[in-house]
Design a protein around this motif. Structure first.
Motif, PDB file in Angstrom:
ATOM      1  N   ASP A   1       0.850  -1.191   0.000  1.00 57.17           N
ATOM      2  CA  ASP A   1       0.000   0.000   0.000  1.00 57.17           C
ATOM      3  C   ASP A   1       0.879   1.231   0.000  1.00 57.17           C
ATOM      4  O   ASP A   1       1.901   1.269   0.685  1.00 57.17           O
ATOM      5  N   THR A   2       0.517   2.235  -0.747  1.00 62.16           N
ATOM      6  CA  THR A   2       1.272   3.488  -0.739  1.00 62.16           C
ATOM      7  C   THR A   2       0.305   4.637  -0.580  1.00 62.16           C
ATOM      8  O   THR A   2      -0.820   4.605  -1.066  1.00 62.16           O
ATOM      9  N   ILE A   3       0.756   5.657   0.104  1.00 60.85           N
ATOM     10  CA  ILE A   3      -0.042   6.885   0.279  1.00 60.85           C
ATOM     11  C   ILE A   3       0.923   8.007   0.583  1.00 60.85           C
ATOM     12  O   ILE A   3       1.946   7.789   1.226  1.00 60.85           O
ATOM     13  N   SER A   4       0.638   9.215   0.109  1.00 59.18           N
ATOM     14  CA  SER A   4       1.601  10.301   0.258  1.00 59.18           C
ATOM     15  C   SER A   4       1.177  11.349   1.275  1.00 59.18           C
ATOM     16  O   SER A   4       1.953  12.212   1.618  1.00 59.18           O
ATOM     17  N   THR A   5      -0.065  11.277   1.740  1.00 56.55           N
ATOM     18  CA  THR A   5      -0.539  12.298   2.677  1.00 56.55           C
ATOM     19  C   THR A   5      -0.554  11.740   4.092  1.00 56.55           C
ATOM     20  O   THR A   5      -0.992  10.614   4.316  1.00 56.55           O
ATOM     21  N   LEU A   6      -0.084  12.518   5.048  1.00 58.64           N
ATOM     22  CA  LEU A   6      -0.056  12.074   6.439  1.00 58.64           C
ATOM     23  C   LEU A   6      -1.463  11.837   6.947  1.00 58.64           C
ATOM     24  O   LEU A   6      -2.366  12.622   6.694  1.00 58.64           O
ATOM     25  N   THR A   7      -1.650  10.752   7.666  1.00 55.81           N
ATOM     26  CA  THR A   7      -2.928  10.500   8.336  1.00 55.81           C
ATOM     27  C   THR A   7      -2.635  10.109   9.769  1.00 55.81           C
ATOM     28  O   THR A   7      -1.500   9.832  10.138  1.00 55.81           O
TER      29      THR A   7
ATOM     30  N   THR B   1       7.574   9.509   5.489  1.00 58.88           N
ATOM     31  CA  THR B   1       8.854   9.793   6.139  1.00 58.88           C
ATOM     32  C   THR B   1       8.725  10.513   7.479  1.00 58.88           C
ATOM     33  O   THR B   1       9.745  10.764   8.127  1.00 58.88           O
ATOM     34  N   VAL B   2       7.502  10.871   7.907  1.00 60.31           N
ATOM     35  CA  VAL B   2       7.347  11.476   9.230  1.00 60.31           C
ATOM     36  C   VAL B   2       6.467  10.630  10.139  1.00 60.31           C
ATOM     37  O   VAL B   2       6.164  11.033  11.260  1.00 60.31           O
ATOM     38  N   SER B   3       6.063   9.444   9.675  1.00 61.49           N
ATOM     39  CA  SER B   3       5.218   8.580  10.500  1.00 61.49           C
ATOM     40  C   SER B   3       6.003   8.038  11.685  1.00 61.49           C
ATOM     41  O   SER B   3       7.172   7.642  11.550  1.00 61.49           O
ATOM     42  N   THR B   4       5.369   7.958  12.835  1.00 58.89           N
ATOM     43  CA  THR B   4       6.021   7.465  14.053  1.00 58.89           C
ATOM     44  C   THR B   4       5.266   6.288  14.657  1.00 58.89           C
ATOM     45  O   THR B   4       5.489   5.937  15.813  1.00 58.89           O
TER      46      THR B   4
ATOM     47  N   ALA C   1      13.336   6.277   6.499  1.00 61.29           N
ATOM     48  CA  ALA C   1      13.697   6.967   5.261  1.00 61.29           C
ATOM     49  C   ALA C   1      12.771   6.529   4.134  1.00 61.29           C
ATOM     50  O   ALA C   1      12.179   5.442   4.156  1.00 61.29           O
ATOM     51  N   GLU C   2      12.677   7.398   3.149  1.00 58.50           N
ATOM     52  CA  GLU C   2      11.866   7.098   1.973  1.00 58.50           C
ATOM     53  C   GLU C   2      12.359   5.808   1.322  1.00 58.50           C
ATOM     54  O   GLU C   2      13.566   5.575   1.189  1.00 58.50           O
ATOM     55  N   GLY C   3      11.435   4.938   0.909  1.00 57.03           N
ATOM     56  CA  GLY C   3      11.789   3.688   0.248  1.00 57.03           C
ATOM     57  C   GLY C   3      11.948   2.515   1.187  1.00 57.03           C
ATOM     58  O   GLY C   3      12.052   1.366   0.731  1.00 57.03           O
ATOM     59  N   THR C   4      11.985   2.741   2.500  1.00 59.25           N
ATOM     60  CA  THR C   4      12.093   1.628   3.448  1.00 59.25           C
ATOM     61  C   THR C   4      10.868   0.728   3.323  1.00 59.25           C
ATOM     62  O   THR C   4       9.742   1.201   3.185  1.00 59.25           O
TER      63      THR C   4
ATOM     64  N   ILE D   1       7.734   3.098   2.549  1.00 59.60           N
ATOM     65  CA  ILE D   1       7.702   4.451   3.110  1.00 59.60           C
ATOM     66  C   ILE D   1       7.736   5.466   1.970  1.00 59.60           C
ATOM     67  O   ILE D   1       8.619   5.418   1.103  1.00 59.60           O
ATOM     68  N   THR D   2       6.778   6.350   1.938  1.00 60.62           N
ATOM     69  CA  THR D   2       6.665   7.363   0.879  1.00 60.62           C
ATOM     70  C   THR D   2       7.054   8.731   1.408  1.00 60.62           C
ATOM     71  O   THR D   2       7.081   8.956   2.628  1.00 60.62           O
ATOM     72  N   PRO D   3       7.356   9.668   0.507  1.00 59.97           N
ATOM     73  CA  PRO D   3       7.665  11.033   0.971  1.00 59.97           C
ATOM     74  C   PRO D   3       6.442  11.639   1.672  1.00 59.97           C
ATOM     75  O   PRO D   3       5.302  11.410   1.283  1.00 59.97           O
TER      76      PRO D   3
END
Length: 708
Positions: free
Chosen positions: A35-41, A244-247, A287-290, A311-313
């Motif tokens: 699954d890929t998504i670019s917007t933070l949720t 890249t900012v998900s925790t 990091a992006e791509g992980t 992991i997406t930007p």
């Protein structure tokens, strides 16, 4: 299509191999589309509290070897019950039996001995002693309940152990096999059942019967387990999209399954899903791509296929920015939790952090209306788009200044905020509006208004802010204005005749009726009922003709009127002449007519009745004219005459002769005068008149009411 039931269980024995934190766990070679998504949720599902080593499973039945807690005197996860004479007693109290590691419910009837690898239960004839545990089950799933048991001591002829399986919610017995034979040799007792609910009660029963003096048995129990024959692997667990900012790594798996989590094929952690299947762990951003991967292992050891995401930007969402006014001292809005928020106001920067729900606020100085405020959200150096708001004008304009208004005015004027709108509310509720010019002046046409009433004037600015009202009173000479109230009342005139035989209360009603007092409440913007207006007078009763006062009061204002009391019952002479002198005349041989010396003589009648009644004045000559210095000289009889036009009439002595006809016209003083050679005259026969003598008599004036 395969159908799979969710369940949790532990097999009788399982081998666990520990994996070091830096070791690499090889995943099953099954790949699911990422699954890929670019917007933070943000994902707020609950996280499992249990974190353990990889591939561990929680047993369905707990404490299978009956460990005992001597402090609390109970077997964790197990409960006790006893049945005597068909009466069941649950959770009986367990007390010390007087011997080491022995406890009792009822001495020599239900005793319990504890050890490290099992439990000894002593029973007496005529009762069933029970240990039981309620476990989580999946409806429709088949389970096997086992335990080991053997006789340690017995004197009874019949020795029993057995199992009873009960659906906890409905109390329905699924399996009832309490009397299985038991010997001194340890044996595994096994019961298979199909669960009908999510909670099932598993009971181990112990009883005996028959024998001599002692009818008892002592049974040893150990190695209790519950297992299932499930061989179907669970579905792949889902993974919430990450950037890249998900925790947080989170998702959903089979309820109670153990989820193994990997980053770039390196094992990170295992976590158990909760009753709804949700799992979550906290991590540092990747990091992006992980590649993040998960597998799920159920309680039977079945393992799912691998689920992967990349992991997406990050694209930081634009924060919200609440309305800001020129009265605001705080700016607020929302974003995602734990983001930095940065404000720009006129070159100044303000920063804060969102809370755990994503809300934020920043204290600022009050800003001028029209100021632009920019907000940006920042997470791990990634900035959102800018959101902008403009400071709104929420400051009410000053109350207008209203010029005095007279009852004769057809315009209202004054000053207010330049370029605003003036709004005038009239006493009847109608509203007038007009413009205020650039210099702050207004002049608005207005219908005539009654004195003593009020108008309410307000300014509305371009942002629809409304000023506090200015209350202006319509004034005249009969109006008094206070801070909150105004009174209007008229000066009045009272006739004495209309007050005759009236009480003071009735007189006060006349005063109120004529003065017409009217009060106005400026704050409530309404007329005051007359009974709320107090009245006092400066004289009680009103008796003598003259001026008096009455004072009307309401709230903080009083108004005093003048009351003129007129005696309208008078018909009398106001003045009469002291002397009626005739001109000095030279007398010849013939009759001579002598006019009055002063035709503007002072004879006045006072008539205050104003009732259109007729009246007349009569003159009575009290005898003949007599020589002043010679009483024996000739007397002048009937010497006065009354001339009206060309007619001259004798005024006989000692007879009341009408000399004037009047009428009550509302003019209280009427003066009686005649034109030259008219009115009262003297006519003298010269025969016997003495030269140089002064002749005199007296005249009685009478006024007579002669109604028509």
């Amino acid at each position: 299509m395969r159908c799979k039931k969710w369940f949790t269980f532990v097999v009788k024995s399982i081998t666990v191999t520990c994996i070091l934190a830096n070791a690499t766990q090889i995943l099953p070679d099954v790949h699911a589309e990422a699954d890929t998504i670019s917007t933070l949720t943000s994902h707020s599902q609950p996280k499992s509290a249990l974190k353990s080593s990889p591939l561990k499973a929680t047993p369905i039945l707990k404490n299978g070897n009956f460990s005992f807690n001597s402090s609390t005197k109970n077997f964790p996860d197990w409960k006790l019950a006893t049945v005597v004479n068909s009466q069941r007693i649950d959770n009986p109290q367990l007390v010390d039996a007087g011997s080491t590691n022995w406890y009792t419910v009822e001495p020599h009837k239900f005793d319990i001995g504890t050890s490290a690898d099992g439990v000894s239960i002593y029973s007496w004839e005529g009762r069933e002693n029970i240990m039981y545990q309620t476990v989580a089950t999946t409806p429709g799933e088949t389970y096997t309940f086992t335990y080991n048991a053997n006789i340690e001591l017995s004197h009874a002829n019949y020795l029993y152990t057995g199992a009873r399986v009960v659906d906890e919610a409905s109390n329905t017995i699924l399996v009832n096999n309490p009397k299985q034979g038991i010997t001194k040799t340890a044996k595994e007792y096994s019961t298979t059942f199909t669960a009908t609910g999510t909670s099932t009660r598993l009971e181990i029963t112990n009883s005996c019967a028959g024998g001599g003096t002692y009818k008892d048995q002592q049974v040893r129990l150990k190695n209790a387990t519950v297992s299932t024959t499930d061989s179907i692997p669970p579905e792949m667990p889902s993974i919430q999209a990450m950037n890249t900012v998900s925790t947080t790594i989170s998702g959903q798996a089979e309820p109670y399954a153990f989820v193994q989590i990997f980053a770039n094929d390196v094992f990170i952690e295992e976590v158990q899903a909760d009753s709804q299947g949700y799992y979550s762990i906290d991590v540092s951003p990747y990091a992006e791509g992980t590649t993040i991967a998960t597998t799920a292992t159920d309680s039977s050891g079945n393992r799912s296929a691998k689920k992967e995401i990349t992991i997406t930007p990050a694209i930081v969402p634009t924060p919200t920015l609440d309305i800001v006014t020129d009265q605001s001292e705080t700016v607020s809005g929302s974003s995602l939790p734990n983001f930095e928020i940065q404000l720009q106001i006129n070159g100044d920067t303000f920063t804060t952090q969102t809370d755990t729900t994503g809300d934020w606020h920043i204290d600022i100085p009050k800003q001028i209306a029209g100021t632009n405020i920019e907000a940006t959200a920042i997470s791990y150096g990634v900035r959102s788009d800018i959101v902008t708001t403009t400071v709104l004008d929420c400051t009410s304009p000053d109350a207008p200044v209203v010029n005095p208004i007279e009852s004769s005015d057809v315009f209202i004027s004054g000053r207010g905020e330049p370029n605003g709108t003036i709004r005038v509310q009239l006493p009847n509720g109608d509203t007038l509006t007009g413009n205020i010019d650039a210099a702050g002046y207004f002049r608005l046409e207005m219908p005539l208004q009654l004195a003593g009433t009020g108008v309410r004037v307000q300014v509305v600015d371009a942002s629809e802010n409304i000023s506090t009202p200015t209350n202006a009173i319509i004034q005249d000479a009969y109006t008094s204005v206070g801070s909150n109230y105004a009174i209007h009342a008229l000066d009045i005139s009272l006739n004495k005749s209309e007050l005759v035989n009236l009480t003071q209360e009735e007189i006060n009603e006349i005063i109120r009726d004529r003065a017409s007092p009217q009060g106005w409440d400026m704050q409530a913007f309404q007329a005051i009922s007359e009974n709320q207006i107090n009245m006092t007078t400066n004289a009680t009763p009103l008796s003598n003709e003259g001026d008096y006062t009455a004072t009307f009061t309401v709230g903080d204002v009083s108004h005093t009127i003048k009351m003129t009391l007129v005696d309208d019952t008078v018909l009398a002479f106001a003045t009469t002449p002291d002397d009626l002198n005739f001109q000095t005349t030279t007398i010849g041989a013939e009759l001579v007519t002598i006019p009055l010396e002063d035709p503007n003589w002072n004879l006045q009648v006072k008539d205050t009745r104003s009732n259109n009644s007729n009246w007349n004045v009569t003159a009575t000559v009290n005898g003949p004219f007599v020589a002043e210095n010679d009483p024996q000289a000739k007397k002048l009889h009937d010497a006065l005459r009354y001339r009206s036009g060309d007619t001259s009439t004798i005024i006989p002595d000692n007879v009341a002769f009408p000399i004037y006809q009047g009428k009550s016209t509302g003019q209280p003083i009427q003066t009686i005068q005649w034109e030259q050679n008219q009115g009262i005259q003297m006519e003298v026969n010269p025969v016997g008149i003495k030269e140089g003598q002064a002749y005199q008599t007296s005249v009685t004036w009478s006024i007579n009411d002669t109604p028509s």
